[in-house]
Scaffold this motif. Structure first.
Motif, PDB file in Angstrom:
ATOM      1  N   ASN A 153      39.980  85.244  26.190  1.00 47.20           N
ATOM      2  CA  ASN A 153      38.561  85.344  25.847  1.00 47.20           C
ATOM      3  C   ASN A 153      38.233  86.698  25.203  1.00 47.20           C
ATOM      4  OD1 ASN A 153      38.044  82.781  26.809  1.00 47.20           O
ATOM      5  ND2 ASN A 153      37.415  83.488  28.837  1.00 47.20           N
ATOM      6  N   ARG A 154      38.856  87.759  25.680  1.00 51.01           N
ATOM      7  CA  ARG A 154      38.619  89.072  25.090  1.00 51.01           C
ATOM      8  C   ARG A 154      39.189  89.157  23.677  1.00 51.01           C
ATOM      9  NH1 ARG A 154      40.254  93.781  29.146  1.00 51.01           N
ATOM     10  NH2 ARG A 154      39.510  94.979  27.333  1.00 51.01           N
ATOM     11  N   ILE A 190      39.979 101.369  16.553  1.00 47.90           N
ATOM     12  CA  ILE A 190      39.782 101.131  17.984  1.00 47.90           C
ATOM     13  C   ILE A 190      40.018  99.664  18.332  1.00 47.90           C
ATOM     14  CG2 ILE A 190      38.173 101.367  19.912  1.00 47.90           C
ATOM     15  CD1 ILE A 190      39.176 103.990  18.689  1.00 47.90           C
ATOM     16  N   ASP A 191      39.565  98.770  17.462  1.00 50.19           N
ATOM     17  CA  ASP A 191      39.798  97.343  17.694  1.00 50.19           C
ATOM     18  C   ASP A 191      41.281  97.014  17.627  1.00 50.19           C
ATOM     19  OD1 ASP A 191      37.157  96.765  18.100  1.00 50.19           O
ATOM     20  OD2 ASP A 191      36.759  96.298  15.996  1.00 50.19           O
ATOM     21  N   HIS A 197      46.828  96.321  23.065  1.00 50.71           N
ATOM     22  CA  HIS A 197      46.906  96.339  24.527  1.00 50.71           C
ATOM     23  C   HIS A 197      46.717  94.935  25.099  1.00 50.71           C
ATOM     24  CE1 HIS A 197      45.781 100.899  24.748  1.00 50.71           C
ATOM     25  NE2 HIS A 197      46.992 100.679  24.255  1.00 50.71           N
ATOM     26  N   LEU A 198      45.779  94.184  24.533  1.00 54.88           N
ATOM     27  CA  LEU A 198      45.539  92.830  25.036  1.00 54.88           C
ATOM     28  C   LEU A 198      46.741  91.924  24.792  1.00 54.88           C
ATOM     29  CD1 LEU A 198      41.822  92.282  23.933  1.00 54.88           C
ATOM     30  CD2 LEU A 198      42.675  92.682  26.249  1.00 54.88           C
ATOM     31  N   ASP A 201      49.443  92.825  27.306  1.00 58.38           N
ATOM     32  CA  ASP A 201      49.099  92.283  28.630  1.00 58.38           C
ATOM     33  C   ASP A 201      49.265  90.768  28.658  1.00 58.38           C
ATOM     34  OD1 ASP A 201      48.513  94.833  29.413  1.00 58.38           O
ATOM     35  OD2 ASP A 201      46.333  94.623  29.177  1.00 58.38           O
ATOM     36  N   LEU A 202      48.900  90.102  27.569  1.00 55.35           N
ATOM     37  CA  LEU A 202      49.035  88.646  27.516  1.00 55.35           C
ATOM     38  C   LEU A 202      50.495  88.224  27.591  1.00 55.35           C
ATOM     39  CD1 LEU A 202      47.702  85.881  27.102  1.00 55.35           C
ATOM     40  CD2 LEU A 202      47.866  86.257  24.631  1.00 55.35           C
ATOM     41  N   GLU A 203      51.362  88.936  26.894  1.00 55.32           N
ATOM     42  CA  GLU A 203      52.791  88.618  26.953  1.00 55.32           C
ATOM     43  C   GLU A 203      53.338  88.804  28.363  1.00 55.32           C
ATOM     44  OE1 GLU A 203      56.967  89.943  24.718  1.00 55.32           O
ATOM     45  OE2 GLU A 203      55.051  90.934  24.251  1.00 55.32           O
ATOM     46  N   GLN A 204      52.918  89.845  29.038  1.00 55.63           N
ATOM     47  CA  GLN A 204      53.379  90.093  30.399  1.00 55.63           C
ATOM     48  C   GLN A 204      52.860  89.019  31.366  1.00 55.63           C
ATOM     49  OE1 GLN A 204      52.081  93.836  31.945  1.00 55.63           O
ATOM     50  NE2 GLN A 204      53.426  93.770  33.726  1.00 55.63           N
ATOM     51  N   VAL A 205      51.603  88.647  31.223  1.00 53.80           N
ATOM     52  CA  VAL A 205      51.020  87.634  32.117  1.00 53.80           C
ATOM     53  C   VAL A 205      51.676  86.282  31.893  1.00 53.80           C
ATOM     54  CG1 VAL A 205      48.911  86.323  32.551  1.00 53.80           C
ATOM     55  CG2 VAL A 205      48.814  88.792  32.426  1.00 53.80           C
ATOM     56  N   GLN A 206      51.967  85.940  30.633  1.00 50.58           N
ATOM     57  CA  GLN A 206      52.611  84.652  30.370  1.00 50.58           C
ATOM     58  C   GLN A 206      54.025  84.612  30.936  1.00 50.58           C
ATOM     59  OE1 GLN A 206      50.706  82.446  26.684  1.00 50.58           O
ATOM     60  NE2 GLN A 206      52.064  84.048  25.991  1.00 50.58           N
ATOM     61  N   GLY A 207      54.730  85.736  30.878  1.00 54.73           N
ATOM     62  CA  GLY A 207      56.053  85.780  31.505  1.00 54.73           C
ATOM     63  C   GLY A 207      55.968  85.631  33.015  1.00 54.73           C
ATOM     64  N   ARG A 208      54.980  86.295  33.630  1.00 54.02           N
ATOM     65  CA  ARG A 208      54.811  86.169  35.087  1.00 54.02           C
ATOM     66  C   ARG A 208      54.407  84.743  35.463  1.00 54.02           C
ATOM     67  NH1 ARG A 208      51.455  90.070  35.650  1.00 54.02           N
ATOM     68  NH2 ARG A 208      49.495  89.008  36.063  1.00 54.02           N
ATOM     69  N   ARG A 209      53.548  84.140  34.668  1.00 51.50           N
ATOM     70  CA  ARG A 209      53.106  82.763  34.933  1.00 51.50           C
ATOM     71  C   ARG A 209      54.264  81.785  34.835  1.00 51.50           C
ATOM     72  NH1 ARG A 209      50.426  79.018  31.273  1.00 51.50           N
ATOM     73  NH2 ARG A 209      49.065  77.568  32.416  1.00 51.50           N
ATOM     74  N   GLN A 210      55.117  81.960  33.839  1.00 53.42           N
ATOM     75  CA  GLN A 210      56.265  81.073  33.683  1.00 53.42           C
ATOM     76  C   GLN A 210      57.245  81.228  34.848  1.00 53.42           C
ATOM     77  OE1 GLN A 210      58.343  81.686  30.002  1.00 53.42           O
ATOM     78  NE2 GLN A 210      59.723  79.956  30.287  1.00 53.42           N
ATOM     79  N   GLU A 211      57.454  82.448  35.303  1.00 55.75           N
ATOM     80  CA  GLU A 211      58.347  82.677  36.440  1.00 55.75           C
ATOM     81  C   GLU A 211      57.802  82.034  37.708  1.00 55.75           C
ATOM     82  OE1 GLU A 211      60.364  86.443  38.874  1.00 55.75           O
ATOM     83  OE2 GLU A 211      58.923  86.776  37.256  1.00 55.75           O
ATOM     84  N   LEU A 212      56.506  82.162  37.933  1.00 58.73           N
ATOM     85  CA  LEU A 212      55.889  81.553  39.108  1.00 58.73           C
ATOM     86  C   LEU A 212      55.992  80.031  39.058  1.00 58.73           C
ATOM     87  CD1 LEU A 212      52.693  83.782  39.397  1.00 58.73           C
ATOM     88  CD2 LEU A 212      54.621  83.743  40.982  1.00 58.73           C
ATOM     89  N   GLU A 213      55.797  79.450  37.876  1.00 62.56           N
ATOM     90  CA  GLU A 213      55.879  77.998  37.751  1.00 62.56           C
ATOM     91  C   GLU A 213      57.292  77.493  38.035  1.00 62.56           C
ATOM     92  OE1 GLU A 213      54.408  77.158  33.887  1.00 62.56           O
ATOM     93  OE2 GLU A 213      52.283  77.138  34.514  1.00 62.56           O
ATOM     94  N   GLN A 214      58.295  78.246  37.668  1.00 61.14           N
ATOM     95  CA  GLN A 214      59.677  77.847  37.972  1.00 61.14           C
ATOM     96  C   GLN A 214      59.931  77.847  39.479  1.00 61.14           C
ATOM     97  OE1 GLN A 214      62.097  80.556  35.717  1.00 61.14           O
ATOM     98  NE2 GLN A 214      61.661  79.574  33.739  1.00 61.14           N
ATOM     99  N   VAL A 215      59.447  78.869  40.161  1.00 58.38           N
ATOM    100  CA  VAL A 215      59.618  78.934  41.609  1.00 58.38           C
ATOM    101  C   VAL A 215      58.850  77.798  42.290  1.00 58.38           C
ATOM    102  CG1 VAL A 215      59.266  80.344  43.664  1.00 58.38           C
ATOM    103  CG2 VAL A 215      59.979  81.423  41.530  1.00 58.38           C
TER     104      VAL A 215
END
Length: 368
Positions: A153-154, A190-191, A197-198, A201-215
């Motif tokens: 959304n950001r 600035i944009d 940065h966004l 962060d999105l790449e990191q969150v998607q990697g964490r989400r994929q790892e959690l879904e595998q577990v």
């Protein structure tokens, strides 16, 4: 038998110990430092528990009860009772809370030891270790999904700020081509910095989400309850595991309506001197995540279950869409209870329910 009330905090616990006659024989505060709290329970078992005596403990639920419950079980506590804290009191101290807990335990000792309910007291079931792990795991997965949504959304907000959303190469986002386009997009300084940065962060969150879904997928395969719940229309591994671990032992619910009540899907009631019963909105007393998941599952089930969809439409015409959706959620909770109690898939459970309804209708026609 001794009755121990514990008021737990992060740095200390306040205890109140009563004997069989209900008299307080010990009241003190103990630091939660491992050596000090172990020394207290060693002294308790050595000096108080003689000739095969035991003790029962009661404590209020909080976010860090796990280590204390394990320690009580190590020191051969007969039973650990976990209760929901009451409303905020006007005159409150740790010693008063501990004394009130031990008195509550002593007064209701017979019913609590037999596992029976006590009116006005909400007991919390101590979940199995696997269920506790699955609850934390699915909560992490939900948090990762919400974080991903906020980041998307950001990113979209930055594009709208410069009216660049029309140049996005794909309608859906995030996609590989969309992310590659955003990395090359010309933006003010600035944009551009915020976008970088966004995207990181999105790449990191998607990697964490994929790892959690595998577990979660791996844990769903070894859970018989989660496998049964995954037979519901539109239920993923995440939803199946999240609902199964929040049901726990289905045997503790005597009826199907008990599970719906446990999840706060039944209407509240505040009658006094009224001849007619007036019901209010649902209590929302149980797991908020279970209600959120059932709301998501309702959308998928109504698309695939024609019989339930027709029932929803009839109720929607009479009571409105919101009440009808909550009614479907409550019905799904009862279906889940039947699935886990009878070890049946969703399709088999719905077929058995339809056959039972037809049989009752035929019996009614026979009486006439």
């Amino acid at each position: 038998m001794f009755y121990l009330g514990i008021d737990q905090h992060a740095r200390q616990i306040t205890v109140s110990l009563r004997d069989e006659s209900g008299d307080v024989v010990q009241a003190r505060q103990v630091s939660t430092l491992p050596e000090k709290v172990h020394a207290f329970f060693q002294q308790l078992t050595r000096e108080r528990l003689t000739a095969g005596e035991s003790f029962v403990a009661v404590l209020e639920v909080c976010g860090f009860n796990d280590w204390l419950i394990r320690m009580l079980q190590e020191y051969h506590c007969h039973k650990v009772i976990l209760i929901q804290p009451e409303d905020r009191k006007k005159c409150k101290t740790d010693r008063r809370d501990a004394a009130a807990l031990s008195e509550l335990l002593w007064v209701n000792r017979d019913r609590l030891l037999q596992g029976k309910p006590v009116r006005g007291l909400r007991q919390v079931d101590i979940a199995r270790g696997t269920d506790q792990e699955n609850r934390r795991l699915t909560t992490l997965r939900k948090d990762a999904g919400q974080t991903r949504t906020r980041l998307v959304n950001r990113i979209r907000h930055i594009l709208r700020r410069h009216n660049l959303q029309w140049q996005m190469p794909t309608k859906k986002f995030p996609t590989k081509s969309g992310i590659a386009w955003l990395k090359q997009l010309a933006l003010p300084e600035i944009d551009r910095l915020e976008m970088n940065h966004l995207l990181a962060d999105l790449e990191q969150v998607q990697g964490r989400r994929q790892e959690l879904e595998q577990v979660i997928a791996r844990r769903c395969g070894v859970s018989a309850e989660a496998v049964l719940l995954s037979s519901m229309p539109g239920v993923s591994y995440f939803t199946a595991v999240a609902l199964a671990c929040r049901v726990g032992r289905v045997e503790r619910f005597p009826r199907a309506a008990s599970l719906a009540n446990y999840w706060g899907l039944t209407p509240g009631c505040r009658n006094s001197g009224e001849s007619n019963q007036r019901l209010g909105s649902i209590t929302k007393a149980g797991s908020s995540m279970a209600r959120w998941l059932l709301a998501e599952v309702t959308i998928k089930v109504l698309r695939r279950d024609a019989r339930l969809r027709e029932w929803f439409k009839r109720l929607k015409r009479r009571r409105g869409a919101s009440i009808a959706r909550v009614a479907v959620m409550r019905k799904l909770a009862t279906v889940i209870w039947h699935m886990l109690s009878r070890r049946m898939t969703y399709a088999a459970c719905r077929a058995a329910g339809e056959a039972g309804t037809k049989a009752r209708q035929e019996q009614g026609c026979g009486r006439e």
